[in-house]
Design an enzyme around this catalytic site. Sequence first.
Site, PDB file in Angstrom:
ATOM      1  N   LYS A  13     -16.777 104.142  20.931  1.00 30.19           N
ATOM      2  CA  LYS A  13     -17.452 105.240  22.045  1.00 30.19           C
ATOM      3  C   LYS A  13     -15.770 104.905  23.310  1.00 30.19           C
ATOM      4  O   LYS A  13     -15.336 105.793  23.683  1.00 30.19           O
ATOM      5  CB  LYS A  13     -18.377 104.924  22.866  1.00 30.19           C
ATOM      6  CG  LYS A  13     -19.506 105.682  21.540  1.00 30.19           C
ATOM      7  CD  LYS A  13     -20.975 105.210  21.668  1.00 30.19           C
ATOM      8  CE  LYS A  13     -20.846 104.386  22.735  1.00 30.19           C
ATOM      9  NZ  LYS A  13     -22.006 103.660  22.186  1.00 30.19           N
ATOM     10  N   ARG A  87     -29.354 107.585  26.869  1.00 27.72           N
ATOM     11  CA  ARG A  87     -30.039 106.646  25.583  1.00 27.72           C
ATOM     12  C   ARG A  87     -31.387 106.643  25.430  1.00 27.72           C
ATOM     13  O   ARG A  87     -31.623 106.164  24.189  1.00 27.72           O
ATOM     14  CB  ARG A  87     -29.359 105.537  25.836  1.00 27.72           C
ATOM     15  CG  ARG A  87     -28.661 104.525  25.472  1.00 27.72           C
ATOM     16  CD  ARG A  87     -27.951 103.292  25.695  1.00 27.72           C
ATOM     17  NE  ARG A  87     -27.525 102.274  25.587  1.00 27.72           N
ATOM     18  CZ  ARG A  87     -25.963 102.006  25.915  1.00 27.72           C
ATOM     19  NH1 ARG A  87     -25.496 102.194  26.509  1.00 27.72           N
ATOM     20  NH2 ARG A  87     -25.608 101.275  25.092  1.00 27.72           N
ATOM     21  N   ARG A 126     -14.729  91.961  18.579  1.00 29.06           N
ATOM     22  CA  ARG A 126     -14.684  92.720  20.144  1.00 29.06           C
ATOM     23  C   ARG A 126     -15.289  91.062  21.357  1.00 29.06           C
ATOM     24  O   ARG A 126     -14.854  90.759  22.208  1.00 29.06           O
ATOM     25  CB  ARG A 126     -15.729  93.705  20.916  1.00 29.06           C
ATOM     26  CG  ARG A 126     -15.941  94.413  22.586  1.00 29.06           C
ATOM     27  CD  ARG A 126     -16.667  95.428  22.163  1.00 29.06           C
ATOM     28  NE  ARG A 126     -17.622  95.379  22.191  1.00 29.06           N
ATOM     29  CZ  ARG A 126     -18.717  96.266  22.281  1.00 29.06           C
ATOM     30  NH1 ARG A 126     -18.316  97.176  22.723  1.00 29.06           N
ATOM     31  NH2 ARG A 126     -20.007  95.927  22.637  1.00 29.06           N
ATOM     32  N   ARG A 132     -17.748  89.611  25.918  1.00 30.00           N
ATOM     33  CA  ARG A 132     -18.872  89.816  26.152  1.00 30.00           C
ATOM     34  C   ARG A 132     -19.951  89.005  26.364  1.00 30.00           C
ATOM     35  O   ARG A 132     -20.003  88.916  24.890  1.00 30.00           O
ATOM     36  CB  ARG A 132     -19.032  91.457  26.482  1.00 30.00           C
ATOM     37  CG  ARG A 132     -18.576  92.715  26.819  1.00 30.00           C
ATOM     38  CD  ARG A 132     -18.066  93.947  26.492  1.00 30.00           C
ATOM     39  NE  ARG A 132     -20.777  94.391  26.135  1.00 30.00           N
ATOM     40  CZ  ARG A 132     -20.624  95.702  26.351  1.00 30.00           C
ATOM     41  NH1 ARG A 132     -19.231  96.721  25.431  1.00 30.00           N
ATOM     42  NH2 ARG A 132     -22.102  96.041  25.579  1.00 30.00           N
ATOM     43  N   ARG A 143     -29.654  95.396  20.236  1.00 31.12           N
ATOM     44  CA  ARG A 143     -29.419  95.947  20.578  1.00 31.12           C
ATOM     45  C   ARG A 143     -29.226  97.611  19.896  1.00 31.12           C
ATOM     46  O   ARG A 143     -29.334  98.555  20.028  1.00 31.12           O
ATOM     47  CB  ARG A 143     -27.931  96.282  21.136  1.00 31.12           C
ATOM     48  CG  ARG A 143     -27.623  95.257  22.998  1.00 31.12           C
ATOM     49  CD  ARG A 143     -26.627  94.578  22.856  1.00 31.12           C
ATOM     50  NE  ARG A 143     -25.306  95.466  23.333  1.00 31.12           N
ATOM     51  CZ  ARG A 143     -24.218  95.353  22.660  1.00 31.12           C
ATOM     52  NH1 ARG A 143     -23.806  94.079  22.620  1.00 31.12           N
ATOM     53  NH2 ARG A 143     -23.042  96.512  22.719  1.00 31.12           N
TER      54      ARG A 143
HETATM   55  P1  AMP Z   1     -22.835  99.971  26.684  1.00 29.66           P
HETATM   56  O1  AMP Z   1     -21.413  99.092  27.370  1.00 29.66           O
HETATM   57  O2  AMP Z   1     -23.031 101.120  26.283  1.00 29.66           O
HETATM   58  O3  AMP Z   1     -22.784  99.052  25.250  1.00 29.66           O
HETATM   59  O4  AMP Z   1     -24.010  98.981  27.286  1.00 29.66           O
HETATM   60  C1  AMP Z   1     -23.723  97.914  27.492  1.00 29.66           C
HETATM   61  C2  AMP Z   1     -25.472  97.320  28.097  1.00 29.66           C
HETATM   62  O5  AMP Z   1     -25.585  98.224  29.708  1.00 29.66           O
HETATM   63  C3  AMP Z   1     -26.826  98.353  27.145  1.00 29.66           C
HETATM   64  O6  AMP Z   1     -26.822  96.883  26.131  1.00 29.66           O
HETATM   65  C4  AMP Z   1     -27.787  98.480  27.823  1.00 29.66           C
HETATM   66  O7  AMP Z   1     -28.664  96.728  28.367  1.00 29.66           O
HETATM   67  C5  AMP Z   1     -27.530  98.805  29.435  1.00 29.66           C
HETATM   68  N1  AMP Z   1     -26.969 100.375  29.232  1.00 29.66           N
HETATM   69  C6  AMP Z   1     -26.048 100.952  29.327  1.00 29.66           C
HETATM   70  N2  AMP Z   1     -25.826 102.464  29.180  1.00 29.66           N
HETATM   71  C7  AMP Z   1     -27.564 102.167  29.872  1.00 29.66           C
HETATM   72  C8  AMP Z   1     -28.338 103.069  29.594  1.00 29.66           C
HETATM   73  N3  AMP Z   1     -28.065 104.394  29.791  1.00 29.66           N
HETATM   74  N4  AMP Z   1     -29.872 103.786  29.224  1.00 29.66           N
HETATM   75  C9  AMP Z   1     -29.686 101.559  30.032  1.00 29.66           C
HETATM   76  N5  AMP Z   1     -29.169 100.580  30.081  1.00 29.66           N
HETATM   77  C10 AMP Z   1     -28.321 100.860  29.770  1.00 29.66           C
END
Ligand code: AMP
Length: 188
Positions: A13, A87, A126, A132, A143
């Site tokens: 994404k 989400r 990654r 990360r 996840r």
């Molecule tokens: P991402 O970078 O989108 O993979 O997000 C990393 C982490 O941030 C996720 O595993 C969640 O812990 C948190 N996070 C990001 N976006 C959301 C969301 N819309 N709702 C809840 N947690 C989020």
Amino acid sequence: MRLILFGPPGAGKGTQADFIKEKYGVEHISTGDVLREAIKNETEVGLYAKSFMEKGELVPDEVVTEIIRQKISELGEQGFMLDGFPRTLEQARSLDGILTDAGIGIDAVISLEVSDEEVVQRITKRQKIEGRRDDTEDVIRNRLRVYKDQTSPLKGFYEEIGVLHAVAGGGLISDIAERIDGVLKQLK
Ligand code: AMP
């Protein structure tokens, strides 16, 4: 143009968002990036979100929804693409309310379709590049589980309102970008 980029962790994404931003000039809003920045700056939101993120759990809906509410209000008439939000169904409903209040709507939800196997491979790669903290094997598994249980049902939600576009998310980055472009061109 207002878009949602949808797909499991590691679907690409963020990478595709960079292309879309460059070509169409829409703002990229990633809740994950906002939260990581908040953690780095040790803000109240960051300190609260940290424990959820490290376990691969979702940060509570109210927190992320507030982030999105603020970002969307700052953007006014400008186009945007959401990456990593919504989400949960609750977040999708809140987003609907925010957009309705602002008198705007979502033009398309681009769903990047990627196999579990490819996701694990990409995230492992990654981790080596970005380091990360939530890209370790156990956390990735969690996840993916969270994605399947809580996030993937949103596809049905957006399919029903007729804005879902599934795009094959495998293969070369440039090929995926072209497929997405094919969808976006039809919207204009
Ligand atoms: P991402 O970078 O989108 O993979 O997000 C990393 C982490 O941030 C996720 O595993 C969640 O812990 C948190 N996070 C990001 N976006 C959301 C969301 N819309 N709702 C809840 N947690 C989020």
